[in-house]
Design a protein around this motif. Structure first.
Motif, short mmCIF file in Angstrom:
data_model
loop_
_atom_site.label_atom_id
_atom_site.label_comp_id
_atom_site.label_asym_id
_atom_site.label_seq_id
_atom_site.Cartn_x
_atom_site.Cartn_y
_atom_site.Cartn_z
N GLU A 1 0.83 -1.21 0.00
CA GLU A 1 0.00 0.00 0.00
C GLU A 1 0.87 1.26 0.00
O GLU A 1 0.54 2.24 -0.66
CB GLU A 1 -0.93 0.00 1.22
N PHE A 2 1.97 1.23 0.73
CA PHE A 2 2.89 2.37 0.75
C PHE A 2 3.44 2.63 -0.65
O PHE A 2 3.43 3.77 -1.13
CB PHE A 2 4.04 2.12 1.73
N LEU A 3 3.92 1.60 -1.30
CA LEU A 3 4.49 1.77 -2.64
C LEU A 3 3.44 2.19 -3.66
O LEU A 3 3.77 2.87 -4.64
CB LEU A 3 5.18 0.47 -3.08
N ASP A 4 2.20 1.83 -3.43
CA ASP A 4 1.10 2.24 -4.32
C ASP A 4 0.59 3.65 -4.00
O ASP A 4 -0.28 4.16 -4.70
CB ASP A 4 -0.06 1.26 -4.22
N GLY A 5 1.10 4.24 -2.91
CA GLY A 5 0.62 5.56 -2.50
C GLY A 5 -0.79 5.52 -1.95
O GLY A 5 -1.53 6.50 -2.02
N ALA A 6 -1.16 4.37 -1.38
CA ALA A 6 -2.55 4.17 -0.95
C ALA A 6 -2.73 4.16 0.58
O ALA A 6 -3.81 3.85 1.06
CB ALA A 6 -3.07 2.86 -1.53
N LEU A 7 -1.68 4.48 1.32
CA LEU A 7 -1.82 4.50 2.78
C LEU A 7 -2.52 5.77 3.24
O LEU A 7 -2.24 6.86 2.73
CB LEU A 7 -0.44 4.44 3.45
N PRO A 8 -3.39 5.65 4.21
CA PRO A 8 -3.94 6.86 4.84
C PRO A 8 -2.79 7.67 5.45
O PRO A 8 -1.75 7.12 5.82
CB PRO A 8 -4.86 6.31 5.94
N GLU A 9 -2.98 8.96 5.55
CA GLU A 9 -1.92 9.87 5.99
C GLU A 9 -1.28 9.45 7.33
O GLU A 9 -0.05 9.44 7.46
CB GLU A 9 -2.47 11.29 6.10
N ASP A 10 -2.08 9.10 8.31
CA ASP A 10 -1.54 8.69 9.61
C ASP A 10 -0.70 7.42 9.52
O ASP A 10 0.36 7.32 10.13
CB ASP A 10 -2.66 8.48 10.63
N ASP A 11 -1.17 6.45 8.74
CA ASP A 11 -0.40 5.22 8.57
C ASP A 11 0.90 5.48 7.81
O ASP A 11 1.94 4.90 8.13
CB ASP A 11 -1.23 4.17 7.82
N GLU A 12 0.84 6.34 6.82
CA GLU A 12 2.06 6.67 6.07
C GLU A 12 3.09 7.34 6.98
O GLU A 12 4.28 7.03 6.92
CB GLU A 12 1.75 7.57 4.88
N ARG A 13 2.64 8.23 7.84
CA ARG A 13 3.54 8.89 8.78
C ARG A 13 4.20 7.87 9.70
O ARG A 13 5.41 7.87 9.89
CB ARG A 13 2.79 9.94 9.60
N ARG A 14 3.40 6.97 10.26
CA ARG A 14 3.93 5.93 11.14
C ARG A 14 4.90 5.00 10.38
O ARG A 14 5.93 4.58 10.91
CB ARG A 14 2.79 5.11 11.74
N PHE A 15 4.56 4.70 9.14
CA PHE A 15 5.40 3.85 8.29
C PHE A 15 6.77 4.50 8.10
O PHE A 15 7.81 3.85 8.29
CB PHE A 15 4.70 3.66 6.93
#
Length: 76
Positions: free
Chosen positions: A12-26
C-alpha cells in the motif's frame, strides 16, 4: 508501528494508498529500523527486476515450474 505491521503495509505504501496517519507511522518506523529499510529496498528491487522480465526471457522449464508453484500455492 512494529516490523510485522510495516511488512503488511509495504504494498500500500508503494502504491501511495496508505492513509496519511499510517504513512507517517510507516516512514517513522523506516527511519528507525534498518531491517525494514533493507526489506523495502529488496521489495523495490524485486518489483523493478520483475518488470524487466518478458515472456521470451524465461525458459519453458522455468515458466512451467513457476506456474506450477502458483497453482499449488493455495493447496498448501
Amino acid at each position: 508501528m512494529n516490523c510485522n505491521e510495516f511488512v503488511e503495509l509495504v504494498t500500500e505504501f508503494l502504491d501511495g494508498a496508505l492513509p496519511e496517519d499510517d504513512e507517517r507511522r510507516f516512514i517513522e518506523h523506516l527511519a528507525e529500523c534498518s531491517g525494514c529499510e533493507t526489506y523495502l529496498d529488496q521489495f523495490r528491487r524485486t518489483i523493478a527486476t520483475a518488470g524487466e522480465l518478458t515472456p521470451d526471457g524465461i525458459s519453458a522449464d522455468a515458466r512451467d515450474q513457476l506456474l506450477g508453484a502458483f497453482r499449488d500455492w493455495k493447496r498448501q
